[in-house]
Design a protein around this motif. Sequence first.
Motif, short mmCIF file in Angstrom:
data_model
loop_
_atom_site.label_atom_id
_atom_site.label_comp_id
_atom_site.label_asym_id
_atom_site.label_seq_id
_atom_site.Cartn_x
_atom_site.Cartn_y
_atom_site.Cartn_z
N ALA A 75 -10.08 -50.16 12.50
CA ALA A 75 -9.74 -50.79 11.23
C ALA A 75 -10.55 -50.20 10.09
CB ALA A 75 -10.00 -52.29 11.32
N ALA A 76 -9.92 -50.10 8.91
CA ALA A 76 -10.61 -49.56 7.74
C ALA A 76 -11.68 -50.54 7.27
CB ALA A 76 -9.61 -49.31 6.62
N ASP A 77 -12.77 -49.99 6.72
CA ASP A 77 -13.84 -50.85 6.21
C ASP A 77 -13.42 -51.53 4.92
OD1 ASP A 77 -15.32 -50.01 8.27
OD2 ASP A 77 -16.81 -48.90 7.10
N LEU A 78 -13.96 -52.74 4.74
CA LEU A 78 -13.82 -53.40 3.44
C LEU A 78 -15.01 -52.95 2.59
CD1 LEU A 78 -13.05 -56.94 4.79
CD2 LEU A 78 -11.52 -55.69 3.30
N LYS A 79 -14.79 -52.77 1.30
CA LYS A 79 -15.90 -52.32 0.45
C LYS A 79 -16.16 -53.31 -0.67
CE LYS A 79 -15.74 -47.35 1.11
NZ LYS A 79 -15.41 -46.08 0.46
N VAL A 80 -17.40 -53.75 -0.75
CA VAL A 80 -17.81 -54.67 -1.81
C VAL A 80 -18.73 -53.92 -2.77
CG1 VAL A 80 -19.08 -56.77 -2.34
CG2 VAL A 80 -17.68 -56.67 -0.29
N GLY A 81 -18.35 -53.88 -4.05
CA GLY A 81 -19.23 -53.30 -5.06
C GLY A 81 -20.06 -54.42 -5.66
N PHE A 82 -21.39 -54.26 -5.63
CA PHE A 82 -22.27 -55.31 -6.13
C PHE A 82 -23.12 -54.75 -7.27
CE2 PHE A 82 -26.38 -57.68 -5.74
CZ PHE A 82 -25.89 -58.90 -6.18
N ALA A 91 -19.22 -50.42 -12.93
CA ALA A 91 -17.98 -50.98 -12.38
C ALA A 91 -16.94 -49.87 -12.24
CB ALA A 91 -17.47 -52.09 -13.29
N ARG A 92 -16.84 -49.05 -13.28
CA ARG A 92 -15.87 -47.95 -13.24
C ARG A 92 -16.20 -46.98 -12.11
NH1 ARG A 92 -12.12 -47.52 -17.07
NH2 ARG A 92 -13.00 -48.91 -18.62
N LYS A 93 -17.47 -46.72 -11.95
CA LYS A 93 -17.91 -45.79 -10.89
C LYS A 93 -17.56 -46.36 -9.52
CE LYS A 93 -22.09 -43.40 -9.57
NZ LYS A 93 -23.51 -43.66 -9.51
N LEU A 94 -17.84 -47.66 -9.34
CA LEU A 94 -17.56 -48.29 -8.04
C LEU A 94 -16.06 -48.23 -7.72
CD1 LEU A 94 -19.86 -51.43 -8.31
CD2 LEU A 94 -20.07 -49.60 -6.64
N ILE A 95 -15.24 -48.42 -8.76
CA ILE A 95 -13.79 -48.46 -8.54
C ILE A 95 -13.24 -47.05 -8.33
CG2 ILE A 95 -11.58 -49.06 -9.58
CD1 ILE A 95 -13.25 -51.33 -11.07
N ASP A 96 -13.63 -46.11 -9.22
CA ASP A 96 -13.07 -44.76 -9.15
C ASP A 96 -13.61 -43.95 -7.97
OD1 ASP A 96 -11.70 -45.37 -11.38
OD2 ASP A 96 -12.99 -44.26 -12.77
N VAL A 135 -13.89 -49.51 -4.22
CA VAL A 135 -14.22 -50.83 -3.69
C VAL A 135 -13.02 -51.77 -3.81
CG1 VAL A 135 -16.68 -50.62 -4.20
CG2 VAL A 135 -15.15 -51.61 -5.90
N ASP A 136 -13.00 -52.81 -2.96
CA ASP A 136 -11.90 -53.78 -2.98
C ASP A 136 -12.20 -54.93 -3.92
OD1 ASP A 136 -10.30 -52.51 -0.91
OD2 ASP A 136 -11.99 -52.99 0.39
N VAL A 137 -13.48 -55.19 -4.14
CA VAL A 137 -13.86 -56.31 -4.99
C VAL A 137 -15.22 -55.99 -5.62
CG1 VAL A 137 -15.03 -57.52 -3.10
CG2 VAL A 137 -14.19 -58.84 -5.03
N ILE A 138 -15.46 -56.55 -6.81
CA ILE A 138 -16.77 -56.39 -7.44
C ILE A 138 -17.42 -57.76 -7.56
CG2 ILE A 138 -17.98 -55.78 -9.58
CD1 ILE A 138 -16.08 -53.54 -9.96
N ILE A 139 -18.69 -57.82 -7.22
CA ILE A 139 -19.48 -59.04 -7.43
C ILE A 139 -20.58 -58.69 -8.42
CG2 ILE A 139 -20.98 -60.75 -6.34
CD1 ILE A 139 -19.47 -60.28 -3.72
N GLY A 143 -8.69 -50.84 0.57
CA GLY A 143 -8.79 -49.58 -0.15
C GLY A 143 -7.53 -49.23 -0.94
N THR A 144 -6.46 -50.02 -0.80
CA THR A 144 -5.23 -49.74 -1.53
C THR A 144 -5.06 -50.74 -2.68
OG1 THR A 144 -3.96 -51.24 -0.14
CG2 THR A 144 -4.08 -48.95 0.57
N PRO A 145 -4.30 -50.36 -3.73
CA PRO A 145 -4.02 -51.30 -4.83
C PRO A 145 -3.33 -52.57 -4.33
CG PRO A 145 -3.36 -49.08 -5.44
CD PRO A 145 -3.75 -49.03 -4.00
N GLN A 146 -2.47 -52.43 -3.31
CA GLN A 146 -1.78 -53.62 -2.77
C GLN A 146 -2.78 -54.61 -2.22
OE1 GLN A 146 -1.08 -50.49 -1.87
NE2 GLN A 146 0.90 -50.15 -2.84
N PHE A 147 -3.83 -54.08 -1.56
CA PHE A 147 -4.82 -54.98 -0.99
C PHE A 147 -5.58 -55.72 -2.08
CE2 PHE A 147 -9.04 -56.03 0.68
CZ PHE A 147 -8.67 -56.79 1.77
#
Lengths: 351, 384
Positions: free
Chosen positions: B23-30, B82-87, B91-95, B330-334
């Motif tokens: 399974a693909a990893d979930l990524k949390v940007g903190f 935030a931009r760096k984490l997303i681009d 990441v799937d979510v930012i905290i 990792g996808t926009p749908q997710f």
Amino acid sequence: MSWDIALILGVDGLATGAVYLLAGLGLVLIFSVTRVVFVPFGDVAAFAALSLAALEGGQRPATIGLVLTLAALALLAEVVALARRGEWARLPRAFFWWGLLPALPCLAAWALAGRALPAIVQVLLAVVLVTPIVPLVARLALQPIADASTLVLLLVSLALHFLLSGLGLLFFGPEGTRTKPLADGSLTLPGGFPLSAQVMLMVGAAVVLSALFFLLFERTVAGKALRATAVNRVGARLVGIRPARTAAMAYAAASLLAGLIGVLVAPVTTMYYDSGFIIGLKAFVAAIIGGLVSYPLTAIGALAVGVFESFASFFSGALKDAIVFSLLIPVLLLRSFLAHHDEDDAEELDS
Amino acid sequence: MKTSLRLAAAALALAGSSAATLAADLKVGFITSLSGPVSSLGLPYAKGIQAAAVYKPEVAGHKVQLIQLDDASDPSTAARNARKLIDEDKVDVIIGTAGSPGALAIAAVARETKTPLISIANANLPGDDGAWMVTLPQPAPLMIGAVVERMKRSGVKTVGYIGFSDAWGDLVYDSLTKAAEANGIKVLTNERYARADTSVTGQVLKIVAARPDAVITGTSGTPGALPYLALAERGYKGLIYGTHALINPDFVRVGGNAVDGLLAPTGPVIVAEQLPADNPVRKVALDFRAAYQKAHGAVPVDAFSAYSFDAWLLFADAAARALAAKAQPGTPQFRVALRDAIVSTKELVGTHGVYNFKPSDRYGSDERSRVIVKLDKGQWKLVP
């Protein structure tokens, strides 16, 4: 506003003014001898306060590591400079001044921290611990460019402020501390107005130190050398005064003042690693009132800033700092109106 | 400063099912403030999220990667991070982050890039602008309301106010005037000072001269101790109240005797062991303490680390539902599925209360997220 409120505000203002006075003296001292507006002055005061808090808490102050690191770097710079000129005979002196002397208070603090010490010993330790900081920092960053323009020196000193306050965060953490009062109790003036001993101590310290400064500059050879360098660097050099040595003396004296400010304000206000900056900034307003050269005018300016600030906080807490800093505008207008432009100024512009 | 924690290490993957490795990893940007003026909140936030990562290292067989960046208390750095984490990190979510201005800066990026943001700072962005954000800390009116009710019960008729000269000071003052009016209490003063101020003698003199029954402050952390110290120095003997932003051991240390008897609202986590056994928050709050102890070797002593812990729980709960909807991390749908799951959270028990989020509102806390505590000889005691 009634009389007793005005009295309380006035006394509060004098107490803060006393702190600005000491800081203003330090700023003028450094500027007149070296042409550096020493921005990190307040940071050193904050280090003293935080070191004292650490000592009271029974911990080794993080300042020890800071001073030793700075001393090692300064010693290295000095040894390299001597080696380049081939002046090996002066090496032992360099080791004494830049290595051993700054290390002494560190050793004392290292050995004594954690024991039950009388308050006065803790205060003295905190002050002597921060005393080497300004000379060491100046040796590393400012002495190599001592002949640069005032603007370059100002920029370097601003950079030093950011460096030192960053180091403060690293060494002391983000939380503030308050130390035990140096003097307990209060005196009741006629009319039932209480005057706390700490406030009297602050004002008294400012008076005594100003008097000492006066004696130093008027009566001792070292003080006269400082004044001579301030008046004319080249001239002072011609009569055998070494600018580097007088600069080091000025830095050490200012560092000592910063240390005293730190331990004086720590009991009455919560000090953070970055609280020193605002003290330095207000003292700078006072120093500007004194034209960055005159000690008596700086002293009057500092007391005025303190009292002004105290009353401003009563009338509008939110706009207090804006009111204090806007004092600069009429002062600068008046100064530029009164000042005569001589050849020295023109030279400064060209260079 | 970048710490990439690869959680659920190789050992776990070997021991676990083969599905976990596929399974693909979930990524949390903190994003938090490890330096600068808000770092006294930012550092505990970072500790809380690390405890949460130890507590719940994977969601439905997917490992969770935590990528942490420091914003140095600067909103523009927060937005850049935030931009760096997303681009770059996808990441799937930012905290994030420690201060409200920083959280609002991230919210703008989150909306633009359609990435869910769980704000651990108290930030409210109404309408469409904040559609991709939820806020964990309790809204100020909820907390101040509880304090004002307590004042009314103690027979307080007039109250003096002193707060920071910033958005937080304004927010508390507005909530206070509204709640006080509803309860027939008069607010006598509106004094302000700056965080870095060394003296508030002038402002406090004005408050003492107005002779209020009680004084409340709109401040936070150690700089918040200053008015109480000045009040004690001026011989003020009335009741003293505070806000949840004061709950921090260093505030107690700096305030000393002057803040003894202070009443303040806070999340239940602060007094977890004093909560009644049937309170659902009690178990999660004690779990949090155990996880924090495991991660840092010391017990948590602040309210802030618990918010980032709750943020992780909220993310884990929503991610499990988003994964059940067959979206790939990792996808926009997710990210869309995750956002939908976050804003439809129902009855999620955290350390600071029980959360119910709606798409139309940023806040998800209710009365269960507040308790009134009293400072008694340096210890916070639950006031029933």
